[in-house]
Design a protein around this motif. Structure first.
Motif, short mmCIF file in Angstrom:
data_model
loop_
_atom_site.label_atom_id
_atom_site.label_comp_id
_atom_site.label_asym_id
_atom_site.label_seq_id
_atom_site.Cartn_x
_atom_site.Cartn_y
_atom_site.Cartn_z
N LEU A 138 0.83 -1.21 0.00
CA LEU A 138 0.00 0.00 0.00
C LEU A 138 0.86 1.25 0.00
O LEU A 138 1.98 1.25 0.49
CB LEU A 138 -0.89 0.02 1.25
N GLU A 139 0.29 2.30 -0.53
CA GLU A 139 0.98 3.57 -0.63
C GLU A 139 0.01 4.61 -0.08
O GLU A 139 -1.13 4.67 -0.53
CB GLU A 139 1.25 3.82 -2.11
N TRP A 140 0.45 5.39 0.90
CA TRP A 140 -0.45 6.38 1.50
C TRP A 140 -0.45 7.65 0.67
O TRP A 140 0.60 8.15 0.29
CB TRP A 140 -0.03 6.69 2.94
N ASP A 141 -1.63 8.14 0.36
CA ASP A 141 -1.74 9.39 -0.39
C ASP A 141 -2.22 10.49 0.56
O ASP A 141 -3.35 10.45 1.03
CB ASP A 141 -2.72 9.21 -1.57
N GLU A 142 -1.31 11.44 0.83
CA GLU A 142 -1.64 12.50 1.80
C GLU A 142 -2.85 13.31 1.33
O GLU A 142 -3.74 13.64 2.11
CB GLU A 142 -0.44 13.43 2.00
N ASP A 143 -2.87 13.66 0.05
CA ASP A 143 -3.94 14.51 -0.47
C ASP A 143 -5.30 13.82 -0.37
O ASP A 143 -6.27 14.40 0.08
CB ASP A 143 -3.67 14.89 -1.93
N ALA A 164 1.05 2.92 10.17
CA ALA A 164 2.46 2.52 10.02
C ALA A 164 2.56 1.02 9.77
O ALA A 164 3.34 0.56 8.93
CB ALA A 164 3.25 2.92 11.26
N LEU A 165 1.75 0.27 10.49
CA LEU A 165 1.77 -1.19 10.31
C LEU A 165 1.29 -1.55 8.89
O LEU A 165 1.86 -2.41 8.23
CB LEU A 165 0.88 -1.85 11.38
N LEU A 166 0.25 -0.87 8.45
CA LEU A 166 -0.28 -1.14 7.11
C LEU A 166 0.76 -0.79 6.04
O LEU A 166 0.94 -1.52 5.07
CB LEU A 166 -1.57 -0.35 6.88
N LYS A 167 1.45 0.32 6.26
CA LYS A 167 2.50 0.72 5.32
C LYS A 167 3.61 -0.32 5.23
O LYS A 167 4.28 -0.45 4.21
CB LYS A 167 3.13 2.05 5.75
N SER A 168 3.82 -1.03 6.34
CA SER A 168 4.93 -1.99 6.38
C SER A 168 4.59 -3.32 5.72
O SER A 168 5.44 -4.19 5.59
CB SER A 168 5.34 -2.24 7.84
N ILE A 169 3.34 -3.48 5.29
CA ILE A 169 2.97 -4.74 4.63
C ILE A 169 3.74 -4.85 3.31
O ILE A 169 3.73 -3.94 2.50
CB ILE A 169 1.46 -4.79 4.33
#
Lengths: 587, 587
Positions: free
Chosen positions: B432-437, B465-470
């Protein structure tokens, strides 16, 4: 890998090996203390065996829980079968399973995954992923994949280059209806999806590519019939510095090679027939030569005997249906009704029977003596036991109606075998076709087709009959009554192309707006060129004696142009419309 | 045929033969009593010779009337050249012409038909049929055709089946923007052109096709950059019952085979690097390994020495540019300005020079002693004559900026040779990639990518943070800093797929409306599967050391998505809009 071997691979020579297979539970036979699972993948079927005598109880429980179409991974030892079978290639062995995992479960499929399935058309399209598991359908698509490979192999060996032409092109109202694509970056403007790469392949010839081909998707927004799809595939080809003869030879070579490499069939040299001859002998520009029943013209001998229907008809045509003299009143009535349906539109049917006792019996005995009728049957070459079927009316209509009747009789008499292949080149098509409704000429092939050199002079005429008589360097490849390919030598001269556009009703401005790039290209050294395109879906179908192209398309659309599986087309979001600068108009 | 031989064919062994050639007048040399024409076709060039001593006067007049790019058919005798050349394959012979026909004339082309043409981009796109005559462009397209042949040959030999998936599918807002096609038969509804055949190839795996591939057109309605086209071609592949390792091996095999068969290049085994490692060492998920200049992190040693810019920075990174200590003030200023452009956005550049006399000189001498700086240069492995370039700032931004600088320095130092090939697998991409906007997660690869089995449990978490680390079973094939392929192991479990859709912000209803067919398919025995897609245009370009994919596309569009040759997109007729039930909205 989830497997060491696939399900079509193991033989007696693999005895005692420990192997792992993965696949689908196809057939499950539970005899209480013994249980067999046929594990299926694309390559074949291998039997898994579980026996209370030696199978671990927990494993046996798993085996018992398996349903049809579960995805399994099974490890075990290859053992010899007690009851061997030759029905499957792995029929001498089975797997004594020691370990098994369910990789995925399956609900009960809505129809059976078998060659003769119980699923209806729409259901099978909706669950296409299950329909595609059927061996019959997989075989078709594997055939198609092989046919593409062999096509490319042959053409590449002949020096053809495969060039991809664009899919986002320009809408041209001539011909069939275009699918269009609104442009977001150029609002109010549209791309069109190509009905064929025609102009691009001609441009490639101008560019000196010499020999081009492409297996390519084409698009036509037409109302659909059973054998039409909005998107279909062509083998599209073009060559430079060639005459018609060179093209016919090259693609007769391709066709023979494809039959040999995919079916093991040797085709003889292809006969040729002019468009006019095909019409006279078969009432069709794509005659099915798998059987005879050629047309017999009785106009000169059947008129003037007092039968008003024939006397008032432009043309009287017959075919001789072999061995059908025994047709009952009921059968003949049914055939007459079939002919009278609006799709065919015949007014009636006259028959003449060559009875077993030598007598001749007809539906027009009142008007014709046995001697009169013998002239007919002699001309038709009818033998004892045959049935003459006679239609009359306007010349063109009668030919077309009798063509339908001939094909129907061929089917009823089982003379149109799927594995009997009769190719034919039909040549010398007319350049122009008059449309009564539009009151103008249309291109019979397409506007880029060249007239025969000797006929170019006629293009200056205003005489409709003379214009109709112009012959083109255009040809169709017909197989078993199906047009599987068609093409022409193209115009490569700007003035001649302009003259042709004019005959087709284009103003110079319209011609320039739509095809200016091609006219322009002709001014910079366009070589003589010509080509052909094969209907790839149809070729696949005809080569397998199949009636419908749908069986050779992985994800076909239904007759409303819908993909039943993904449910397309569908609505799109208002913001998409806004970005594209278009609106949906209310009904 | 208009020829007996082509223009690249004749040799000394053909002396005295009477031959006919056809082609384009490429170069014409008129020496008064002697005249030569280089006749060109796809296969080569053959020299035609006309000599007043023996050439018929009328024929000589024709020869004199020929202009560049005229299409000629010439008959004559093969004779030995007096002045031979090895520049062309037919350089030992010429044709003493006895007959010649002009098949078509040509206006003077708007640019020269040569490898280094004088035509600008737009002009060459407008007259693409002339641009395509250039040997350089033909060579590219012939390479592409061969690359497709070799791709198919390799994959077919591995048991892959080519299946054509549909082009008229369904619009799905996830991912890039779709091109849409209004449906006439289903008014108010739209098809979409595929951005890739992703869901269809997964459906084919559910259907048991086991190994699928397709060389296929894909469509994305994106704002265009130099190396993007609205339609592009993929080698699209999918396999069942495989783990990531199997896919990497299979397609490393394909890539090696393509290099060998088309370029004669033996590639070594491909190294692998995790996404995290690539970022740390090169600031990029597609590092160019043709040269070093790996990142050196100076954060721990450069802070706390009183230089406020570094002290306030999250990260301080350097690269060592070999042999660049001689860079002048002007060069360094220019490099700093280059870095400050908005496309890169660096705040400034710090340098450290390892002078020839052994001294160290830097732009931050005020804050750092020579001993301080030696720690930096030691860590970077800098030698005498090298130049350390240092950037600082936020961690991610600084990595990206230094990546740009590294590539730029590689180019300036000529370390990125077009015929030096350095492939690399980048693996273990984040799921997953977090999109700030948008304040939500997007799929880094696509919504069908499987998390690594050990990371599935993290998907239940709410912790960003945990989701980003998947980590995902996703991989890219990188060649010389260009992503030429990418893929993943897919989810094949309905529940896991639903969970992933939820993480990506789909409501259950949206997921069902858009991908219900796939979720449904997963309930009927979906096997484990995964795949990859190669950018075919890009692969062709990178293999030839070319910067732009346009040179490998026969009919590319310009940056406004226009086909300059056919002038598309364009307006369509009001009746077409009406039939489709749409309206163009005024600006």
């Amino acid at each position: 890998m989830y497997r060491t071997h696939h399900c079509g691979e193991l033989r007696l020579s693999d005895l005692d090996k420990t192997v792992t297979l993965s696949g689908w539970a196809s057939v499950i036979r539970d005899k209480g203390s013994l249980l067999w699972i046929d594990l299926r993948d694309r390559y074949g079927i291998t039997q898994l065996v579980f026996d209370e005598a030696y199978t671990d109880a927990a494993l046996f429980d798993i085996a018992r829980s398996i349903g049809r179409e579960f995805v399994l991974q099974a490890t075990g030892t290859v053992i010899e079968r007690t009851s061997k079978t030759t029905k499957i290639e792995t029929g001498e062995i089975e797997i004594k399973v020691t370990e098994m995992r369910v990789l995925n479960a399956s609900k009960t499929p809505p129809f059976t995954i078998q060659d003769d399935t119980d699923g209806g058309d729409e259901l099978r399209l909706k669950y296409r992923y299950l329909d595609l598991r059927r061996n019959a359908v997989q075989k078709n698509l594997i055939f198609r994949s092989n046919l593409a490979i062999e096509t490319r192999k042959y053409l590449a060996a002949q020096g053809f280059i495969e060039v991809e032409t664009p899919n986002l092109i320009k809408s041209t109202p001539e011909g069939a209806r275009d699918f269009v694509v609104p442009s977001r970056m150029n609002k109010g403007q549209f791309y069109a999806l190509p009905q064929s790469p025609q102009t691009f392949k001609q441009i490639l010839m101008v560019a000196g590519f010499d020999k081009y081909f492409q297996i390519v998707k084409c698009f036509r927004d037409e109302d659909l019939r059973a054998d039409r799809q909005p998107e279909f595939t062509q083998i599209d080809c073009e060559m430079s510095f060639v005459h018609q003869e060179d093209i016919l030879n090259t693609f007769e070579g391709l066709t023979k090679s494809l039959f040999k490499s995919t079916l093991g069939v040797d085709l003889p040299d292809f006969p040729r027939m002019t468009y006019d001859e095909a019409f006279i002998r078969f009432g069709s520009d794509k005659p099915d030569l798998r059987f005879g029943m050629e047309f017999v013209n009785l106009s000169d001998v059947a008129k003037g005997k007092g039968f008003p229907v024939f006397d008032g008809a432009e043309t009287i045509l017959a075919i001789c249906a072999p061995g059908c003299a025994g047709y009952s009143r009921k059968q003949l009535d049914e055939l007459t009704e079939w002919l009278k349906r609006p799709q065919i539109g015949a007014k009636g049917l006259v028959y003449v029977k060559m009875e077993a006792d030598g007598s001749i019996k007809s539906s027009v005995d009142k008007f014709y003596s046995p001697e009169d009728l013998k002239v007919w049957t002699d001309r038709a070459g009818a033998q004892t036991g045959d049935l003459l079927l006679v239609l009359c009316g306007e010349d063109e209509k009668t030919h077309k109606q009798l063509n339908e009747l001939r094909l129907e009789m061929g089917t009823r008499l089982d003379l149109r075998k799927g594995d009997d292949f009769k190719p034919l080149w039909v040549v010398d098509f007319p350049l122009l076709e008059w449309d009564e409704d539009a009151n103008r000429f249309f291109a019979m092939h397409h506007p880029f087709t060249s007239p025969k050199p000797g006929d170019i002079v006629k293009m200056e005429s205003d005489d409709k009959a003379l214009l109709k008589s112009i012959r083109a360097d255009a040809y169709d490849l017909v197989l078993n009554g199906v047009e599987i390919g068609g093409g022409s030598i193209r115009i490569h001269d700007r003035d001649l192309q302009s003259r042709n556009f004019k005959l087709l009703g284009f103003t110079p401005e319209e011609a320039e707006a739509q095809f200016g790039f091609l006219l322009g290209a002709f001014e910079y050294g366009a070589p003589p060129h010509g080509g052909i395109a094969f209907g790839f879906d149809r070729l696949s179908a005809v080569m397998n004696g199949a009636g419908s192209i749908r069986d050779f398309i992985a994800f076909p659309k239904n007759n409303q142009g819908r993909d039943m599986m993904i449910d397309a087309p569908s609505g799109i979001k208002a913001e998409q419309l806004k970005e594209l600068g278009i609106d949906v108009v209310g009904e």
